[in-house]
Design an enzyme around this catalytic site. Sequence first.
Site, PDB file in Angstrom:
ATOM      1  CE  LYS A 132      -4.149  -1.871   0.202  1.00  0.00           C
ATOM      2  NZ  LYS A 132      -5.093  -1.758  -0.926  1.00  0.00           N
ATOM      3  CD  GLU A 189      -9.998   3.716   0.623  1.00  0.00           C
ATOM      4  OE1 GLU A 189      -9.948   4.937   0.395  1.00  0.00           O
ATOM      5  OE2 GLU A 189      -9.193   2.895   0.132  1.00  0.00           O
ATOM      6  CB  SER A 240      -0.034  -8.281  -1.314  1.00  0.00           C
ATOM      7  OG  SER A 240      -0.818  -9.129  -0.498  1.00  0.00           O
TER       8      SER A 240
END
Length: 598
Positions: free
Chosen positions: A291, A313, A580
């Site tokens: 991210k 969010e 990830s």
Amino acid sequence: MTKVKICGLMEVQHVKAAGQADAIGFVFAPSKRRISVEKAAELAKHVPAGVDKIGVFVNAALEEIERTVREVPLTMVQLHGDEPDELVQAISVPVVQAFSIRTTADAEKLGRSVADFVLVDAPGTDYRGGSGHVFDWTLLAGAGIDTSRLIVAGGLNPDNVAAAIGQTQPFMVDVSSGVETEGVKDAVKIKHFIQKAKGDSMQETIEKVGFFGKYGGQFVPETLMKAVKELEDSYTEAKDDPEFQKEYHHYLKEYVGREQPLTYAKRLTEAWGGPKVYLKREDLNHTGAHKINNAIGQALLAMRMGKRKIVAETGAGQHGVATATVCALFDLDCVIFMGEEDIKRQQLNVFRMKLLGARVESVTKGSATLKDAVNEALRYWVTNVEDTHYLIGSALGPHPFPTMVRDFQSVIGEETKRQIVEHEGRLPDTILACVGGGSNAIGMFYPFLKDESVRLIGVEAAGEGTETEKHAATMTKGTEGVLHGAFMKLLQSDSGQVLEAHSVSAGLDYPGIGPEHAYLADIGRVEYKAITDAEALEAVISFSRLEGIIPALETAHAISQAEKTAKEMNKDEILVICVSGRGDKDMATYAEKLEGLA
Ligand SMILES: O=C(O)c1ccccc1NCC(=O)[C@H](O)[C@H](O)COP(=O)(O)O
């Protein structure tokens, strides 16, 4: 662009797979693909508007043809028998007349047909069509054929269709056997055929601003359009600015800690007994997941636009933590919306965000999960648009977000491509990544899209099973609609209400999917599979013990599917998994669900 017809459809899933075709065919003539009028009428409900529904007949009476046209309903009729001109002319919808081509003389008959279109096929074997045989296309040359009414069929498949189009320049191509496996239609082959037939022209639609095929766009309230346009302009300018790119890559290196290794997973490879397995280590990024690649990029862009307030969010909290981190780094005001349910599941991340100086707003509406957090963040953006940037966390939302997030995450795939060539001297055979909104997956896949030898698999959450109501399998079970500013695939009721998604993983618990993924599924470039909560949790244990890496729950879905896919592969092949994120954030869930097992 040459149109595409997929013929001989008998099942709903294959009708859906042919959604990007221009026409589909139902066979009412004697054939192994013959279906009843009632079944065709049921399938016809799943054919998108604008796609022709063509009924195939052999020497049927006019009354039967007309009744079928009405009852299905059909938009065209295709005749494969010895139908007289009077019958052809009496039919109430446009007619395609089929001709078997053995000689130049056969080709010369086409010009005399009174039908609207002429279909050229190899001579039938067991039946009057659908033999899977190719005829000699050169017989068409010099026969004076009007190509604007020419449909080419006969033994076409994804590998020869481009050549057939190149040589015959038809109005449409038609396929049946070539998109089947062992006599049954194959959704992957159908999509692949369409992609190959439409070729470059479909690729162009990828680049059409803001859309991926028909998906994407800017479906936002008027009040947001100014901000969305401003963002689009700023991003277009920034991405081509070497100074912006230099600054972005500086932070990726010096702050995020890139580049991340592509680790050879020796024990996993041995345990699975199949391909060599490599792991792309996004878990090693500062803040523990992919991210941050996107958060850094968007924060720099926000400051370039003169905006020093950020709203975001978060679902699992990984994006919230990444956003709070960059806001601390660049001294930006930060508010994060998070569903009440996710706040309970991810308490550690909530504390991390607060420690970093962010304000965490609990969202109690709806299912109180990720989709509701996006709703609230969008609402907040509408009222604070002048000085606030919405730092969206996945490849979702109105254009330019899906493109921009993909570009910032493409560093994953770019590094992987370079690294695998360094390790193995060639590209991998298969790459897997988990898909919620789809940002790590699109970042990994994008640099490989044109490398057709590389199989790409996105893995979504099947929750408690796709046959239950508790899953987040948008690609497997979703339908087309608008969510959070983009036309995409989503889980919705028949009346268009967005359904609650479920996954043990808060990061995959989203009822939609990024528009580029929806497009890549339609054209058959990326396959999408679904893994259950239980399968993902099992993968957490085995992966932790075999590789000493505790994966995030999201990642565990990709690992579980990789184990299944590895069973179809051999030792000479190479498989890459995008790791990830790491599992620290999921420790409470692991402690609860795996107690006694771990
Ligand atoms: O498909 C059949 O089984 C069939 C049976 C009888 C008459 C026509 C039939 N199909 C017509 C088609 O439009 C096929 O797509 C066309 O013949 C090409 O088939 P294939 O060579 O298998 O791609």
